[in-house]
Design an enzyme around this catalytic site. Structure first.
Site, PDB file in Angstrom:
ATOM      1  N   ASP A  13      48.410  -1.838 110.868  1.00 53.25           N
ATOM      2  CA  ASP A  13      49.411  -0.603 112.085  1.00 53.25           C
ATOM      3  C   ASP A  13      51.034   0.551 111.797  1.00 53.25           C
ATOM      4  O   ASP A  13      51.414   0.443 112.117  1.00 53.25           O
ATOM      5  CB  ASP A  13      49.580  -1.568 113.313  1.00 53.25           C
ATOM      6  N   LYS A  16      49.382   4.466 109.349  1.00 45.86           N
ATOM      7  CA  LYS A  16      49.471   5.281 107.672  1.00 45.86           C
ATOM      8  C   LYS A  16      48.417   6.503 107.927  1.00 45.86           C
ATOM      9  O   LYS A  16      48.191   7.429 107.112  1.00 45.86           O
ATOM     10  CB  LYS A  16      47.939   4.434 106.728  1.00 45.86           C
ATOM     11  N   ASN A  38      37.923  -1.806 113.204  1.00 48.33           N
ATOM     12  CA  ASN A  38      38.622  -2.843 113.662  1.00 48.33           C
ATOM     13  C   ASN A  38      39.551  -2.398 113.786  1.00 48.33           C
ATOM     14  O   ASN A  38      40.995  -2.156 114.523  1.00 48.33           O
ATOM     15  CB  ASN A  38      38.756  -3.631 112.782  1.00 48.33           C
ATOM     16  N   GLY A  40      42.045   1.774 113.947  1.00 49.83           N
ATOM     17  CA  GLY A  40      42.569   2.499 114.871  1.00 49.83           C
ATOM     18  C   GLY A  40      43.419   3.277 114.654  1.00 49.83           C
ATOM     19  O   GLY A  40      44.708   2.516 113.471  1.00 49.83           O
ATOM     20  N   HIS A  41      43.310   4.586 114.003  1.00 50.46           N
ATOM     21  CA  HIS A  41      44.203   4.948 113.319  1.00 50.46           C
ATOM     22  C   HIS A  41      45.041   6.176 114.193  1.00 50.46           C
ATOM     23  O   HIS A  41      44.037   7.085 115.523  1.00 50.46           O
ATOM     24  CB  HIS A  41      43.884   6.188 112.126  1.00 50.46           C
ATOM     25  N   THR A 130      39.508  -8.971 116.421  1.00 50.69           N
ATOM     26  CA  THR A 130      38.859  -7.612 117.714  1.00 50.69           C
ATOM     27  C   THR A 130      37.503  -7.885 118.770  1.00 50.69           C
ATOM     28  O   THR A 130      38.020  -6.767 119.226  1.00 50.69           O
ATOM     29  CB  THR A 130      39.586  -5.865 116.587  1.00 50.69           C
ATOM     30  N   GLN A 225      44.176  -1.663 108.052  1.00 55.30           N
ATOM     31  CA  GLN A 225      44.970  -2.774 108.454  1.00 55.30           C
ATOM     32  C   GLN A 225      45.712  -2.343 107.224  1.00 55.30           C
ATOM     33  O   GLN A 225      46.678  -1.645 106.963  1.00 55.30           O
ATOM     34  CB  GLN A 225      43.814  -3.854 107.731  1.00 55.30           C
ATOM     35  N   THR A 240      41.368 -10.471 107.960  1.00 59.94           N
ATOM     36  CA  THR A 240      40.497  -9.523 108.378  1.00 59.94           C
ATOM     37  C   THR A 240      39.363 -10.043 106.604  1.00 59.94           C
ATOM     38  O   THR A 240      39.593 -10.666 106.098  1.00 59.94           O
ATOM     39  CB  THR A 240      40.210  -8.301 107.913  1.00 59.94           C
ATOM     40  N   THR A 304      45.383   0.158 119.457  1.00 57.47           N
ATOM     41  CA  THR A 304      44.627   1.562 119.192  1.00 57.47           C
ATOM     42  C   THR A 304      43.436   1.013 119.413  1.00 57.47           C
ATOM     43  O   THR A 304      42.932   1.543 120.623  1.00 57.47           O
ATOM     44  CB  THR A 304      45.330   1.888 117.688  1.00 57.47           C
ATOM     45  N   THR A 305      42.957  -0.028 119.097  1.00 59.88           N
ATOM     46  CA  THR A 305      42.022  -0.893 119.325  1.00 59.88           C
ATOM     47  C   THR A 305      41.357  -1.338 120.144  1.00 59.88           C
ATOM     48  O   THR A 305      40.315  -1.604 121.209  1.00 59.88           O
ATOM     49  CB  THR A 305      42.044  -1.064 118.132  1.00 59.88           C
ATOM     50  N   VAL A 419      60.608  10.584 111.077  1.00 63.89           N
ATOM     51  CA  VAL A 419      61.459  10.325 112.975  1.00 63.89           C
ATOM     52  C   VAL A 419      60.144  10.687 113.818  1.00 63.89           C
ATOM     53  O   VAL A 419      61.301  10.864 114.372  1.00 63.89           O
ATOM     54  CB  VAL A 419      61.831  11.309 111.935  1.00 63.89           C
TER      55      VAL A 419
HETATM   56  P1  IMP Z   1      39.001  -8.764 112.419  1.00 66.21           P
HETATM   57  O1  IMP Z   1      39.269  -7.377 111.425  1.00 66.21           O
HETATM   58  O2  IMP Z   1      38.429  -7.923 114.269  1.00 66.21           O
HETATM   59  O3  IMP Z   1      37.728  -9.428 112.168  1.00 66.21           O
HETATM   60  O4  IMP Z   1      40.117  -9.653 112.988  1.00 66.21           O
HETATM   61  C1  IMP Z   1      41.187 -10.165 112.438  1.00 66.21           C
HETATM   62  C2  IMP Z   1      42.377 -10.057 112.151  1.00 66.21           C
HETATM   63  O5  IMP Z   1      42.750  -8.835 111.836  1.00 66.21           O
HETATM   64  C3  IMP Z   1      43.154 -10.245 113.417  1.00 66.21           C
HETATM   65  O6  IMP Z   1      44.600 -10.567 113.318  1.00 66.21           O
HETATM   66  C4  IMP Z   1      43.245  -8.688 114.236  1.00 66.21           C
HETATM   67  O7  IMP Z   1      44.372  -8.086 114.816  1.00 66.21           O
HETATM   68  C5  IMP Z   1      43.739  -8.180 112.557  1.00 66.21           C
HETATM   69  N1  IMP Z   1      43.350  -6.480 112.396  1.00 66.21           N
HETATM   70  C6  IMP Z   1      42.011  -5.885 112.912  1.00 66.21           C
HETATM   71  N2  IMP Z   1      41.950  -5.047 112.356  1.00 66.21           N
HETATM   72  C7  IMP Z   1      43.006  -4.367 112.403  1.00 66.21           C
HETATM   73  C8  IMP Z   1      44.041  -3.072 112.406  1.00 66.21           C
HETATM   74  O8  IMP Z   1      43.305  -2.229 112.476  1.00 66.21           O
HETATM   75  N3  IMP Z   1      45.609  -3.401 112.762  1.00 66.21           N
HETATM   76  C9  IMP Z   1      46.326  -4.263 112.655  1.00 66.21           C
HETATM   77  N4  IMP Z   1      45.614  -5.795 112.414  1.00 66.21           N
HETATM   78  C10 IMP Z   1      44.175  -5.274 112.500  1.00 66.21           C
END
Ligand code: IMP
Length: 429
Positions: A13, A16, A38, A40-41, A130, A225, A240, A304-305, A419
């Site tokens: 988050d 990127k 998982n 979200g951009h 997620t 991520q 993740t 976002t997700t 900014v």
């Molecule tokens: P998973 O990727 O759904 O298995 O989640 C594992 C961990 O990674 C959890 O703490 C999620 O909140 C975190 N996570 C997975 N994808 C993102 C992302 O794109 N942004 C922030 N956290 C993420």
């Protein structure tokens, strides 16, 4: 023939997507190498907000090709939804512009059901996933039981393999977790339908990227991520199941490191985390609420997700230095500096305390951050609205001092600062 890598230097988050979108102006290809939906951009173009989960953010440029690399796990239904959403918004998403690796793995409803059941069974020890089936899909891949995207080219084999995978997962869902069974025949039929629509996108993306790089194309590897969620280098087990750190690019795209030019780490001007796990610079109460925002703006700190409110805190230089090391970052891009405007004072954490000990580096990596508390440095804030800043001279002295202090503690240059959410709201340093 440069490959620029853009990775998250925190817990995901970092913004990127908006930086990839910006750099994609000078690139021919943007490729994702790990993770799935998982991620979200959020990218804002001309006041329109696009939320992308699978397709690389560069797809919003008319001449950029988007690659979904072999290191990804792809939910075909979600990919089709995203292609349809972009197509409706007037973005061209033909197979000439979108390439899916034959060796990427497919997520099925069984992976999603298992992800949710496993997470519920963890109780207090939950990871906060997620719920998109990411962990079980990578588990299947490593156990050599995964379903690869190449099956989309052979509907008969796909139907058989999907039905078999659902039957097998049903045994675990029912017997271990007491969950209802899924319908193998109906899901197999759905996947055959997905295959009909996705087959034209499936190619050997490693070969494609290699040829393009050799021909002089500029490629951006877009991380999802962040380094602290990397399965090897992150805050294990609160991570993740893939390799979002820069090393994951080579395996996740099937290209060698010789092509690499820049490795850009993206960090927010503060720190956020979604899901569980220790967070030494976490802020609470009104301070956290101020950093999070109310949710009224698309850039406020809500997932976002998943829509979950993100945990917010102050920039952690111990973790940032660690991310610089494990990714081999050549530079930093700092996002959301504008969010700090109006705060009377800003905190930075340059070292941790654990009892009488002081640590500028993590003695055993970031897996267990629970023993550490932040040692704070306090810097003056600024009041000016930064949204119109385009050159370093447009930034107030206190904002420049904040960036210079980060640069000094990080040991690599800060080359870009955002900014605001629009493409143009960037200061090159
Ligand atoms: P998973 O990727 O759904 O298995 O989640 C594992 C961990 O990674 C959890 O703490 C999620 O909140 C975190 N996570 C997975 N994808 C993102 C992302 O794109 N942004 C922030 N956290 C993420």
């Amino acid at each position: 023939m440069p490959l620029d890598i853009l990775v998250g230097a925190q817990w995901g988050d970092e913004g990127k997507g908006r930086l990839t979108d910006l750099l994609a102006e000078q690139a021919q290809i943007v490729a994702r190498y790990s993770g799935g939906d998982n991620a979200g951009h959020t990218v804002t173009v001309g006041g329109r907000v696009f939320k992308l989960h699978l397709l690389p953010s560069g797809i919003l440029h008319p001449r950029t090709v988007g690659v979904l690399g072999n290191g990804m796990v792809v939910n075909p239904a979600r990919l089709l939804e995203e292609l349809a959403m972009l197509s409706q918004a007037g973005v061209e998403v033909s197979p000439a512009r979108v390439k899916l690796s034959a060796a990427a793995h497919l997520i099925t409803p069984a992976h999603i059901a298992l992800d949710r059941a496993e997470e519920a069974a963890r109780g207090e020890g939950r990871i906060g996933t997620t719920g998109r089936g990411i962990g079980p899909a990578y588990t299947a891949k490593i156990a050599r039981q995964g379903l690869r995207a190449e099956l989309l080219l052979d509907p008969e084999a796909l139907a058989e393999r999907v039905a078999e995978q659902i039957r097998q997962a049903n045994r675990t869902l029912e017997r271990v977790y007491g969950q209802p069974a899924l319908d193998p025949v109906a899901i197999a039929a759905e996947y055959v339908d997905h295959a009909r629509r996705l087959a034209p996108y499936v190619i050997d993306t490693s070969l494609y990227l290699h040829r393009q790089l050799r021909a002089g194309a500029r490629v951006i590897a877009e991380g999802a991520q962040g380094a602290l969620l990397d399965v090897d280098h992150g805050t294990y087990p609160y991570v993740t199941s893939s390799s979002p750190a820069a090393g994951g690019v080579f395996n996740g795209l099937g290209v060698g490191p010789k092509f690499v030019d820049r490795i850009i780490g993206v960090t927010k001007a503060f720190q956020t985390r979604v899901g569980e796990g220790p967070f030494p610079t976490e802020a609470f109460g009104p301070e956290a609420e101020r950093l999070r925002g109310t949710g009224a703006n698309p850039w406020d700190e809500f997932g976002t997700t998943t829509g979950r409110p993100r945990r917010c805190g102050w920039l952690d230089l111990v973790l940032l230095r660690y991310a610089i090391r494990v990714n081999g970052l050549t530079e930093l891009a700092i996002t959301k500096l504008d969010v700090l405007s109006g705060l009377p004072a800003l905190k930075l954490c340059a070292a941790y305390r654990a009892g009488a000990d002081r640590h500028e580096e993590l003695p055993l990596g970031p897996a267990d951050l629970a023993p550490f508390t932040a040692e704070w440095e306090t810097l003056p804030g600024w009041d000016a609205d930064l949204s119109g800043a385009r050159t370093p001279a447009d930034l107030p002295p206190a904002a420049r001092a904040y960036l210079q202090r980060i640069e000094a503690l990080a040991g690599v240059p800060v080359t870009m600062v955002s900014v605001g959410p629009e493409r143009s709201q960037i200061v090159f340093l």
